[in-house]
Each structure stands twice: as structure tokens, then as C-alpha cells.
Design a protein around this motif. Sequence first.
Motif, PDB file in Angstrom:
ATOM      1  N   HIS A 122       0.852  -1.196   0.000  1.00  0.00           N
ATOM      2  CA  HIS A 122       0.000   0.000   0.000  1.00  0.00           C
ATOM      3  C   HIS A 122       0.888   1.246   0.000  1.00  0.00           C
ATOM      4  O   HIS A 122       0.840   2.057   0.929  1.00  0.00           O
ATOM      5  N   PRO A 123       1.700   1.437  -1.041  1.00  0.00           N
ATOM      6  CA  PRO A 123       2.693   2.516  -1.016  1.00  0.00           C
ATOM      7  C   PRO A 123       2.104   3.913  -1.086  1.00  0.00           C
ATOM      8  O   PRO A 123       2.777   4.880  -0.718  1.00  0.00           O
ATOM      9  N   ASN A 124       0.866   4.044  -1.571  1.00  0.00           N
ATOM     10  CA  ASN A 124       0.289   5.373  -1.771  1.00  0.00           C
ATOM     11  C   ASN A 124      -0.666   5.794  -0.660  1.00  0.00           C
ATOM     12  O   ASN A 124      -1.259   6.868  -0.729  1.00  0.00           O
ATOM     13  N   GLN A 125      -0.840   4.944   0.341  1.00  0.00           N
ATOM     14  CA  GLN A 125      -1.704   5.312   1.456  1.00  0.00           C
ATOM     15  C   GLN A 125      -0.880   5.948   2.568  1.00  0.00           C
ATOM     16  O   GLN A 125       0.210   5.485   2.890  1.00  0.00           O
ATOM     17  N   PHE A 126      -1.427   6.996   3.166  1.00  0.00           N
ATOM     18  CA  PHE A 126      -0.767   7.642   4.298  1.00  0.00           C
ATOM     19  C   PHE A 126      -1.772   8.485   5.057  1.00  0.00           C
ATOM     20  O   PHE A 126      -2.891   8.716   4.600  1.00  0.00           O
ATOM     21  N   VAL A 127      -1.377   8.931   6.231  1.00  0.00           N
ATOM     22  CA  VAL A 127      -2.198   9.852   7.012  1.00  0.00           C
ATOM     23  C   VAL A 127      -1.407  11.135   7.233  1.00  0.00           C
ATOM     24  O   VAL A 127      -0.169  11.121   7.230  1.00  0.00           O
ATOM     25  N   PHE A 128      -2.105  12.233   7.427  1.00  0.00           N
ATOM     26  CA  PHE A 128      -1.433  13.502   7.679  1.00  0.00           C
ATOM     27  C   PHE A 128      -2.326  14.411   8.497  1.00  0.00           C
ATOM     28  O   PHE A 128      -3.550  14.219   8.575  1.00  0.00           O
ATOM     29  N   THR A 129      -1.706  15.399   9.117  1.00  0.00           N
ATOM     30  CA  THR A 129      -2.453  16.414   9.849  1.00  0.00           C
ATOM     31  C   THR A 129      -2.229  17.767   9.185  1.00  0.00           C
ATOM     32  O   THR A 129      -1.153  18.032   8.644  1.00  0.00           O
ATOM     33  N   ALA A 130      -3.246  18.597   9.259  1.00  0.00           N
ATOM     34  CA  ALA A 130      -3.158  19.915   8.625  1.00  0.00           C
ATOM     35  C   ALA A 130      -3.889  20.949   9.458  1.00  0.00           C
ATOM     36  O   ALA A 130      -4.859  20.641  10.159  1.00  0.00           O
ATOM     37  N   GLN A 131      -3.390  22.164   9.372  1.00  0.00           N
ATOM     38  CA  GLN A 131      -4.082  23.319   9.937  1.00  0.00           C
ATOM     39  C   GLN A 131      -4.686  24.108   8.787  1.00  0.00           C
ATOM     40  O   GLN A 131      -4.125  24.162   7.688  1.00  0.00           O
ATOM     41  N   GLY A 132      -5.844  24.707   9.051  1.00  0.00           N
ATOM     42  CA  GLY A 132      -6.510  25.487   8.017  1.00  0.00           C
ATOM     43  C   GLY A 132      -6.884  26.861   8.504  1.00  0.00           C
ATOM     44  O   GLY A 132      -6.539  27.268   9.619  1.00  0.00           O
ATOM     45  N   GLN A 133      -7.573  27.569   7.657  1.00  0.00           N
ATOM     46  CA  GLN A 133      -8.038  28.904   8.031  1.00  0.00           C
ATOM     47  C   GLN A 133      -9.009  28.819   9.205  1.00  0.00           C
ATOM     48  O   GLN A 133      -9.651  27.793   9.438  1.00  0.00           O
ATOM     49  N   ASP A 134      -9.108  29.893   9.975  1.00  0.00           N
ATOM     50  CA  ASP A 134     -10.006  29.978  11.128  1.00  0.00           C
ATOM     51  C   ASP A 134      -9.689  28.935  12.187  1.00  0.00           C
ATOM     52  O   ASP A 134     -10.586  28.405  12.857  1.00  0.00           O
ATOM     53  N   LYS A 135      -8.385  28.603  12.341  1.00  0.00           N
ATOM     54  CA  LYS A 135      -7.915  27.694  13.385  1.00  0.00           C
ATOM     55  C   LYS A 135      -8.473  26.280  13.254  1.00  0.00           C
ATOM     56  O   LYS A 135      -8.562  25.535  14.249  1.00  0.00           O
ATOM     57  N   THR A 136      -8.858  25.878  12.078  1.00  0.00           N
ATOM     58  CA  THR A 136      -9.308  24.511  11.872  1.00  0.00           C
ATOM     59  C   THR A 136      -8.107  23.568  11.860  1.00  0.00           C
ATOM     60  O   THR A 136      -7.013  23.926  11.435  1.00  0.00           O
ATOM     61  N   VAL A 137      -8.305  22.364  12.378  1.00  0.00           N
ATOM     62  CA  VAL A 137      -7.279  21.327  12.362  1.00  0.00           C
ATOM     63  C   VAL A 137      -7.938  20.031  11.914  1.00  0.00           C
ATOM     64  O   VAL A 137      -9.145  19.833  12.086  1.00  0.00           O
ATOM     65  N   GLY A 138      -7.147  19.141  11.348  1.00  0.00           N
ATOM     66  CA  GLY A 138      -7.714  17.884  10.901  1.00  0.00           C
ATOM     67  C   GLY A 138      -6.674  16.796  10.790  1.00  0.00           C
ATOM     68  O   GLY A 138      -5.491  17.052  10.553  1.00  0.00           O
ATOM     69  N   LEU A 139      -7.131  15.564  10.978  1.00  0.00           N
ATOM     70  CA  LEU A 139      -6.334  14.358  10.768  1.00  0.00           C
ATOM     71  C   LEU A 139      -7.003  13.599   9.635  1.00  0.00           C
ATOM     72  O   LEU A 139      -8.194  13.273   9.720  1.00  0.00           O
ATOM     73  N   PHE A 140      -6.230  13.308   8.571  1.00  0.00           N
ATOM     74  CA  PHE A 140      -6.813  12.771   7.347  1.00  0.00           C
ATOM     75  C   PHE A 140      -6.078  11.511   6.889  1.00  0.00           C
ATOM     76  O   PHE A 140      -4.876  11.366   7.096  1.00  0.00           O
ATOM     77  N   TRP A 141      -6.834  10.647   6.226  1.00  0.00           N
ATOM     78  CA  TRP A 141      -6.322   9.386   5.688  1.00  0.00           C
ATOM     79  C   TRP A 141      -6.440   9.434   4.164  1.00  0.00           C
ATOM     80  O   TRP A 141      -7.540   9.509   3.625  1.00  0.00           O
ATOM     81  N   VAL A 142      -5.305   9.410   3.476  1.00  0.00           N
ATOM     82  CA  VAL A 142      -5.293   9.390   2.013  1.00  0.00           C
ATOM     83  C   VAL A 142      -5.337   7.931   1.570  1.00  0.00           C
ATOM     84  O   VAL A 142      -4.347   7.196   1.687  1.00  0.00           O
ATOM     85  N   LYS A 143      -6.486   7.490   1.063  1.00  0.00           N
ATOM     86  CA  LYS A 143      -6.639   6.105   0.631  1.00  0.00           C
ATOM     87  C   LYS A 143      -6.109   5.888  -0.780  1.00  0.00           C
ATOM     88  O   LYS A 143      -5.563   4.830  -1.093  1.00  0.00           O
ATOM     89  N   ASN A 144      -6.298   6.892  -1.630  1.00  0.00           N
ATOM     90  CA  ASN A 144      -5.732   6.875  -2.980  1.00  0.00           C
ATOM     91  C   ASN A 144      -5.705   8.311  -3.488  1.00  0.00           C
ATOM     92  O   ASN A 144      -5.987   9.242  -2.730  1.00  0.00           O
ATOM     93  N   GLU A 145      -5.368   8.495  -4.742  1.00  0.00           N
ATOM     94  CA  GLU A 145      -5.198   9.843  -5.286  1.00  0.00           C
ATOM     95  C   GLU A 145      -6.477  10.664  -5.260  1.00  0.00           C
ATOM     96  O   GLU A 145      -6.426  11.895  -5.289  1.00  0.00           O
ATOM     97  N   THR A 146      -7.622  10.016  -5.226  1.00  0.00           N
ATOM     98  CA  THR A 146      -8.894  10.744  -5.309  1.00  0.00           C
ATOM     99  C   THR A 146      -9.738  10.638  -4.041  1.00  0.00           C
ATOM    100  O   THR A 146     -10.771  11.279  -3.943  1.00  0.00           O
ATOM    101  N   HIS A 147      -9.330   9.820  -3.084  1.00  0.00           N
ATOM    102  CA  HIS A 147     -10.161   9.589  -1.898  1.00  0.00           C
ATOM    103  C   HIS A 147      -9.382   9.942  -0.631  1.00  0.00           C
ATOM    104  O   HIS A 147      -8.433   9.249  -0.266  1.00  0.00           O
ATOM    105  N   VAL A 148      -9.792  11.028   0.007  1.00  0.00           N
ATOM    106  CA  VAL A 148      -9.211  11.443   1.280  1.00  0.00           C
ATOM    107  C   VAL A 148     -10.319  11.426   2.328  1.00  0.00           C
ATOM    108  O   VAL A 148     -11.347  12.073   2.173  1.00  0.00           O
ATOM    109  N   GLN A 149     -10.098  10.679   3.393  1.00  0.00           N
ATOM    110  CA  GLN A 149     -11.102  10.529   4.444  1.00  0.00           C
ATOM    111  C   GLN A 149     -10.666  11.255   5.707  1.00  0.00           C
ATOM    112  O   GLN A 149      -9.522  11.125   6.135  1.00  0.00           O
ATOM    113  N   MET A 150     -11.584  12.012   6.297  1.00  0.00           N
ATOM    114  CA  MET A 150     -11.288  12.664   7.559  1.00  0.00           C
ATOM    115  C   MET A 150     -11.403  11.662   8.694  1.00  0.00           C
ATOM    116  O   MET A 150     -12.384  10.922   8.791  1.00  0.00           O
TER     117      MET A 150
END
Length: 223
Positions: free
Chosen positions: A37-65
Motif C-alpha cells: 500500500h505505497p500510496n496510502q498515508f495519514v497527515f495532519t493539517a491546519q486550516g483557516q479559522d484555526k481549523t485542524v484535521g487528521l486525514f487518511w489518504v486512501k488513494n489519489e482521489t479519496h481522502v477521508q477525515m
Amino acid sequence: SPGTIVPLVQAGAPMPNDIKKKMTNITDYSFSRDVTHPNQFVFTAQGQDKTVGLFWVKNETHVQMIANQNTQIPGDSVGFFTGFNGLSFDAKTNRTAFIGHGILGQADIFIYANGRIFEVAGQETLIPGGIGHFQSFRNPNLSGDIMVFEATGRFNQQGVFLYTTTGNIYKVLTANDRVNGKTVRSVKISHNAFNYNHIAALVTFKDNSSGIFLITFSSKLNL
């Protein structure tokens, strides 16, 4: 050309859970050591208005929160998540371990599995083989049904511990244990120190000597 560099996630792109807001900072990530599963990974990001998120990239087109600032903290904590770090992703089991932060100063270890988040250890969890409760956590390492992590407690307690999906936590090696006739001062692990039944640990002794040790669990160990 010796190779290519391809962006996977970039600041400026829309937040996966809210396309009206842009990611301003990518703060952490973890790829699985599973080569199937070389293309799957998880990451965290900060966004505008102090939003934060933990996300799972399942493939190039599918990102799950997995979680964001509107996700209630499970377990003994109260309130909502305010941040995430210390990610460890296992694509074979589709599980993610992470340290989740809360508004009251919580910084506990959680695992995401089968669509839900559950607490592994927090500041109300008793230290196995120790005194009192855990105080802080570092470097969760997830592999299959087992996770190891570094933790501290009161009275200079510090060491490495093991968690199984049966809900049990075991001591692996801690300060004041004896190794090769010497007394341990501290035990540290990196974010990729664990694989199946092996842990690579940096052990410092009270005589100021140190070394990297391979800790191997017996195949007969009943976890």
C-alpha cells in the motif's frame, strides 16, 4: 533525469473536510511500512479559522477525515480535539495511532480503527509496573495488533510500554531497570522503532554510558 518529485499534499489546497477553507500548514504525516500500500498515508493539517484535521489518504482521489476540531475526545477526557501529532499508520490493518490534544491540556494516545476512535492511554491510566498515572506520551509505533510508545510519570518514571488491541498495557523497559548489570536512566524510541516483535531502543544508563538495543518479544509471549 534521476527521478521525479511529485506533490502529494500542499498548503493552499482545500481542507479535505471543508473545501471552502484552505490548508495553511501541513504539520505531520505517516506512511505505512507495508509495501503493498505505497500510496496510502495519514497527515495532519491546519486550516483557516484555526481549523485542524487528521486525514487518511486512501488513494489519489479519496481522502477521508479521521478527526478534526469538531470531534469529541473519547474516553475519560472532556471537550473536543484541538490538535494531533505523533502519527503512526498501518495500512495492513487500516489503523492509525496518534497523540490527540484537548483544550484542557490533554495529550493522550488514541487509535483510529474500523471507523471509530478509542483511547489507548491517558493521564488517568495507571502505569503498569509503576506508581500512579501516566503524565506524557511520545512516539507511538503501531504494527498490526500491537503498539509501543514512550511515556513518563511522576517521580522521574520514564520508559517504553506495549499496548495490545485486547486493551492491555505492559511495561517493556523503564528507568531503574537493570540491563547487563547496569541501571537504566532513560529509554527512548523513534517514530519507526517497532516492527512485529522487535523494538529498537536508545538506552542511557546512570553511569552516563548508552547504546542502541534490540528488544525482541518471545513468540510464546501471550499478548
